[in-house]
Design an enzyme around this catalytic site. Sequence first.
Site, PDB file in Angstrom:
ATOM      1  N   TYR A  56      11.372  -0.836  11.293  1.00 60.99           N
ATOM      2  CA  TYR A  56      11.121  -1.178   9.790  1.00 60.99           C
ATOM      3  C   TYR A  56      10.336  -2.235   9.632  1.00 60.99           C
ATOM      4  O   TYR A  56       9.367  -2.499   8.931  1.00 60.99           O
ATOM      5  CB  TYR A  56      12.551  -1.506   9.316  1.00 60.99           C
ATOM      6  CG  TYR A  56      12.578  -1.559   7.763  1.00 60.99           C
ATOM      7  CD1 TYR A  56      13.066  -0.523   7.031  1.00 60.99           C
ATOM      8  CD2 TYR A  56      12.066  -2.658   7.192  1.00 60.99           C
ATOM      9  CE1 TYR A  56      13.021  -0.438   5.596  1.00 60.99           C
ATOM     10  CE2 TYR A  56      12.071  -2.582   5.676  1.00 60.99           C
ATOM     11  CZ  TYR A  56      12.352  -1.440   4.940  1.00 60.99           C
ATOM     12  OH  TYR A  56      12.582  -1.651   3.438  1.00 60.99           O
TER      13      TYR A  56
ATOM     14  N   TYR B 265      19.479   0.739   0.665  1.00 61.64           N
ATOM     15  CA  TYR B 265      19.405   2.398   0.829  1.00 61.64           C
ATOM     16  C   TYR B 265      20.704   2.874   0.846  1.00 61.64           C
ATOM     17  O   TYR B 265      21.287   2.647   1.497  1.00 61.64           O
ATOM     18  CB  TYR B 265      18.359   2.198   2.082  1.00 61.64           C
ATOM     19  CG  TYR B 265      17.313   1.876   2.169  1.00 61.64           C
ATOM     20  CD1 TYR B 265      16.060   2.761   1.929  1.00 61.64           C
ATOM     21  CD2 TYR B 265      16.828   0.658   2.681  1.00 61.64           C
ATOM     22  CE1 TYR B 265      14.551   2.641   2.040  1.00 61.64           C
ATOM     23  CE2 TYR B 265      15.405   0.282   2.835  1.00 61.64           C
ATOM     24  CZ  TYR B 265      14.459   1.036   2.316  1.00 61.64           C
ATOM     25  OH  TYR B 265      13.086   0.686   2.611  1.00 61.64           O
TER      26      TYR B 265
ATOM     27  N   HIS C 170      12.307 -11.067   3.557  1.00 57.10           N
ATOM     28  CA  HIS C 170      13.618 -10.271   3.680  1.00 57.10           C
ATOM     29  C   HIS C 170      13.864 -10.406   5.255  1.00 57.10           C
ATOM     30  O   HIS C 170      13.027  -9.702   6.100  1.00 57.10           O
ATOM     31  CB  HIS C 170      13.671  -9.121   3.083  1.00 57.10           C
ATOM     32  CG  HIS C 170      13.876  -9.034   1.547  1.00 57.10           C
ATOM     33  ND1 HIS C 170      14.539  -8.210   1.073  1.00 57.10           N
ATOM     34  CD2 HIS C 170      13.666  -9.964   0.718  1.00 57.10           C
ATOM     35  CE1 HIS C 170      14.478  -8.348  -0.446  1.00 57.10           C
ATOM     36  NE2 HIS C 170      14.034  -9.503  -0.694  1.00 57.10           N
TER      37      HIS C 170
ATOM     38  N   LYS D 256       6.445   2.627   4.842  1.00 58.23           N
ATOM     39  CA  LYS D 256       5.663   2.781   5.517  1.00 58.23           C
ATOM     40  C   LYS D 256       4.011   2.805   5.488  1.00 58.23           C
ATOM     41  O   LYS D 256       2.864   2.430   6.222  1.00 58.23           O
ATOM     42  CB  LYS D 256       5.821   3.611   6.925  1.00 58.23           C
ATOM     43  CG  LYS D 256       6.756   2.856   7.670  1.00 58.23           C
ATOM     44  CD  LYS D 256       6.437   1.871   8.762  1.00 58.23           C
ATOM     45  CE  LYS D 256       7.583   1.093   8.923  1.00 58.23           C
ATOM     46  NZ  LYS D 256       7.700  -0.251   8.526  1.00 58.23           N
TER      47      LYS D 256
HETATM   48  P1  RFL Z   1      -4.603   4.570  -2.363  1.00 60.86           P
HETATM   49  O1  RFL Z   1      -3.711   3.601  -2.899  1.00 60.86           O
HETATM   50  O2  RFL Z   1      -4.692   5.971  -3.109  1.00 60.86           O
HETATM   51  O3  RFL Z   1      -6.292   4.330  -2.830  1.00 60.86           O
HETATM   52  C1  RFL Z   1      -7.499   4.971  -2.810  1.00 60.86           C
HETATM   53  C2  RFL Z   1      -8.388   4.823  -3.918  1.00 60.86           C
HETATM   54  O4  RFL Z   1      -9.303   5.777  -3.808  1.00 60.86           O
HETATM   55  C3  RFL Z   1      -9.906   5.919  -5.208  1.00 60.86           C
HETATM   56  N1  RFL Z   1     -10.407   7.297  -4.814  1.00 60.86           N
HETATM   57  C4  RFL Z   1     -11.945   7.343  -5.043  1.00 60.86           C
HETATM   58  N2  RFL Z   1     -12.660   6.461  -5.154  1.00 60.86           N
HETATM   59  C5  RFL Z   1     -14.077   7.054  -5.150  1.00 60.86           C
HETATM   60  N3  RFL Z   1     -14.564   8.380  -5.036  1.00 60.86           N
HETATM   61  C6  RFL Z   1     -13.540   9.092  -5.005  1.00 60.86           C
HETATM   62  N4  RFL Z   1     -13.868  10.597  -4.530  1.00 60.86           N
HETATM   63  C7  RFL Z   1     -12.180   8.885  -4.800  1.00 60.86           C
HETATM   64  N5  RFL Z   1     -10.971   9.619  -4.771  1.00 60.86           N
HETATM   65  C8  RFL Z   1      -9.977   8.624  -4.690  1.00 60.86           C
HETATM   66  C9  RFL Z   1      -8.442   6.040  -5.826  1.00 60.86           C
HETATM   67  O5  RFL Z   1      -8.770   5.736  -7.317  1.00 60.86           O
HETATM   68  C10 RFL Z   1      -7.673   4.917  -5.380  1.00 60.86           C
HETATM   69  O6  RFL Z   1      -7.856   3.618  -6.140  1.00 60.86           O
HETATM   70  O7  RFL Z   1      -4.607   4.606  -0.891  1.00 60.86           O
HETATM   71  P2  RFL Z   1      -4.874   3.502   0.028  1.00 60.86           P
HETATM   72  O8  RFL Z   1      -5.893   2.268  -0.120  1.00 60.86           O
HETATM   73  O9  RFL Z   1      -4.974   4.072   1.584  1.00 60.86           O
HETATM   74  O10 RFL Z   1      -3.362   2.928   0.111  1.00 60.86           O
HETATM   75  C11 RFL Z   1      -2.259   3.567   0.395  1.00 60.86           C
HETATM   76  C12 RFL Z   1      -1.166   3.059  -0.421  1.00 60.86           C
HETATM   77  O11 RFL Z   1      -1.259   2.857  -1.692  1.00 60.86           O
HETATM   78  C13 RFL Z   1       0.169   3.973  -0.273  1.00 60.86           C
HETATM   79  O12 RFL Z   1       0.250   4.418   1.216  1.00 60.86           O
HETATM   80  C14 RFL Z   1       1.386   3.154  -0.613  1.00 60.86           C
HETATM   81  O13 RFL Z   1       1.518   2.885  -1.851  1.00 60.86           O
HETATM   82  C15 RFL Z   1       2.792   3.967  -0.235  1.00 60.86           C
HETATM   83  N6  RFL Z   1       3.919   3.483  -0.550  1.00 60.86           N
HETATM   84  C16 RFL Z   1       4.560   2.470   0.074  1.00 60.86           C
HETATM   85  N7  RFL Z   1       4.067   1.978   1.230  1.00 60.86           N
HETATM   86  C17 RFL Z   1       4.371   0.902   1.795  1.00 60.86           C
HETATM   87  O14 RFL Z   1       3.918   0.406   2.931  1.00 60.86           O
HETATM   88  N8  RFL Z   1       5.477   0.092   1.377  1.00 60.86           N
HETATM   89  C18 RFL Z   1       6.440   0.833   0.319  1.00 60.86           C
HETATM   90  O15 RFL Z   1       7.424  -0.010  -0.028  1.00 60.86           O
HETATM   91  C19 RFL Z   1       5.749   1.851  -0.312  1.00 60.86           C
HETATM   92  N9  RFL Z   1       6.449   2.377  -1.444  1.00 60.86           N
HETATM   93  C20 RFL Z   1       4.566   4.058  -1.689  1.00 60.86           C
HETATM   94  C21 RFL Z   1       5.834   3.670  -2.005  1.00 60.86           C
HETATM   95  C22 RFL Z   1       4.045   5.089  -2.415  1.00 60.86           C
HETATM   96  C23 RFL Z   1       4.528   5.457  -3.507  1.00 60.86           C
HETATM   97  N10 RFL Z   1       3.938   6.607  -4.164  1.00 60.86           N
HETATM   98  C24 RFL Z   1       3.919   6.548  -5.624  1.00 60.86           C
HETATM   99  C25 RFL Z   1       3.004   7.428  -3.643  1.00 60.86           C
HETATM  100  C26 RFL Z   1       6.720   4.057  -2.989  1.00 60.86           C
HETATM  101  C27 RFL Z   1       5.875   5.041  -3.970  1.00 60.86           C
HETATM  102  C28 RFL Z   1       6.751   5.451  -5.049  1.00 60.86           C
HETATM  103  C1  PHB Z   2       9.597  -0.183  -3.469  1.00 58.56           C
HETATM  104  O1  PHB Z   2      10.084  -1.422  -3.681  1.00 58.56           O
HETATM  105  O2  PHB Z   2       8.796   0.139  -4.168  1.00 58.56           O
HETATM  106  C2  PHB Z   2       9.845   0.400  -2.351  1.00 58.56           C
HETATM  107  C3  PHB Z   2      10.657  -0.375  -1.372  1.00 58.56           C
HETATM  108  C4  PHB Z   2      11.088   0.351  -0.199  1.00 58.56           C
HETATM  109  C5  PHB Z   2      10.583   1.423   0.156  1.00 58.56           C
HETATM  110  C6  PHB Z   2      10.016   2.118  -0.783  1.00 58.56           C
HETATM  111  C7  PHB Z   2       9.654   1.675  -1.918  1.00 58.56           C
HETATM  112  O3  PHB Z   2      11.371   2.294   1.210  1.00 58.56           O
END
Ligand code: RFL
Ligand code: PHB
Length: 389
Positions: free
Chosen positions: A384, A200, A72, A296
């Site tokens: 971004y 957005y 993108h 992020k």
């Molecule tokens: P995670 O993914 O939470 O993984 C942590 C892992 O640790 C395990 N765990 C344990 N294991 C052993 N012993 C324990 N006591 C434990 N406690 C927990 C868990 O089961 C899990 O598997 O953290 P990590 O690896 O640091 O990754 C971070 C990302 O997952 C998170 O920052 C992103 O998903 C955030 N996020 C987004 N980030 C982006 O860069 N771009 C995006 O577009 C974006 N969109 C989003 C998002 C997060 C969202 N939600 C639901 C929070 C959109 C959403 C809706």
């Molecule tokens: C997504 O595709 O899940 C997504 C994309 C951009 C964002 C957050 C989530 O800022």
Amino acid sequence: MRTQVVIVGGGPSGLLLGQLLHKRGIDAVVLERKTRDYVLGRIRAGVLETGLVALMEQAGVADRLHREGFVHDGTQVAFNGEMFHVDFKKLTGTPVIVYGQTELTRDLYDAREASGAPIEFEVDDVVIHDADTESPYVTYRLHGQDKRIDCDFVAGCDGFHGVSRQTIPLTVRREYEKTYPFGWLGVLSETPPVHDELIYSNSERGFALCSMRNDHLSRYYIQCALSDSPEDWTDDAFWQELKRRLPEAVADRLITGPSIEKSIAPLRSFVTEPMRWGRLFLCGDAAHIVPPTGAKGLNTAASDVQYLLTGLCQWYEDGDSDGLDRYSEKALLRIWKAERFSWWFSSLLHRYPDQSEFDLKMQQSDIAFLRDNEAQQRAFAENYVGLPY
Ligand code: RFL
Ligand code: PHB
């Protein structure tokens, strides 16, 4: 058992660190509380900075990402029924890649499996011991059996609800937090994306985001009340509300269909300092959370992994502790900038319950400034696509 690095958490941070260490000949054991299918069932991030893509390349797991990810060159911002384009490529020379966190995590699991490097699923009661000494160890339970791994270092990659951060004593740990008075209701549907870029949208009914995973899989979000639950929202109600929050021309083109996933995420800004205590290093969501508005979360996890990898390689390859000693300081410098950007971009696009008429005017003119001012667009684009590591 003994290893060099115990990685607590098998989400994207832990798996990426594990794979990069493996490439450099450093042994690690990954401990994950859930099953592989459970982790892959979580629908999360969708936008990757090129810094993360470069780490995936270094880890030797970027082939599918390059084949299937979408490049993108910009994004769309909508307000007042209009839409404008911010051209990342023109302003920064750098695009972002749209590729689901689920797929990235799957690629990392497959690579770990193929390499034979150890990963234990369904571990319980993980406890990190003696992290402030030169001989840390980790205990846990696996299928009813007590286990112990001695190691040189522990990487706390266990997300916001993990145990690693809690291991750092409160006398050392300082936490900064902001919660937001709304959540995001997200829907995944097997429909073609409404636009070839993300949209957005600031609307008087609240924020909306149009995103995607591929040509026939779309991801949409709308701002919702924290008291809502996904069951309160039928698919019909979701699509109707989404359409109302988009410019008419976009709403008219939107193809709807049954949702295959629907969930609500609260929004939070959170940072813990320091990110290191003795031989324990926090990475990713274990140390910081951003509201998803700037995409992020996963990308800040990746910069932590890069700094920690550098520190560990310096230690093992040159006997130099400088990278590890400066890990927390370097990681936090970049984290706080991503926190600022995510907080600002969230405040630009959402409706807040206590927003006055004056606040709304400020918000509108902030968006108009972004639309009309190239310097502001460049600053936005630089944030971004990802600030340098
Ligand atoms: P995670 O993914 O939470 O993984 C942590 C892992 O640790 C395990 N765990 C344990 N294991 C052993 N012993 C324990 N006591 C434990 N406690 C927990 C868990 O089961 C899990 O598997 O953290 P990590 O690896 O640091 O990754 C971070 C990302 O997952 C998170 O920052 C992103 O998903 C955030 N996020 C987004 N980030 C982006 O860069 N771009 C995006 O577009 C974006 N969109 C989003 C998002 C997060 C969202 N939600 C639901 C929070 C959109 C959403 C809706
Ligand atoms: C997504 O595709 O899940 C997504 C994309 C951009 C964002 C957050 C989530 O800022």
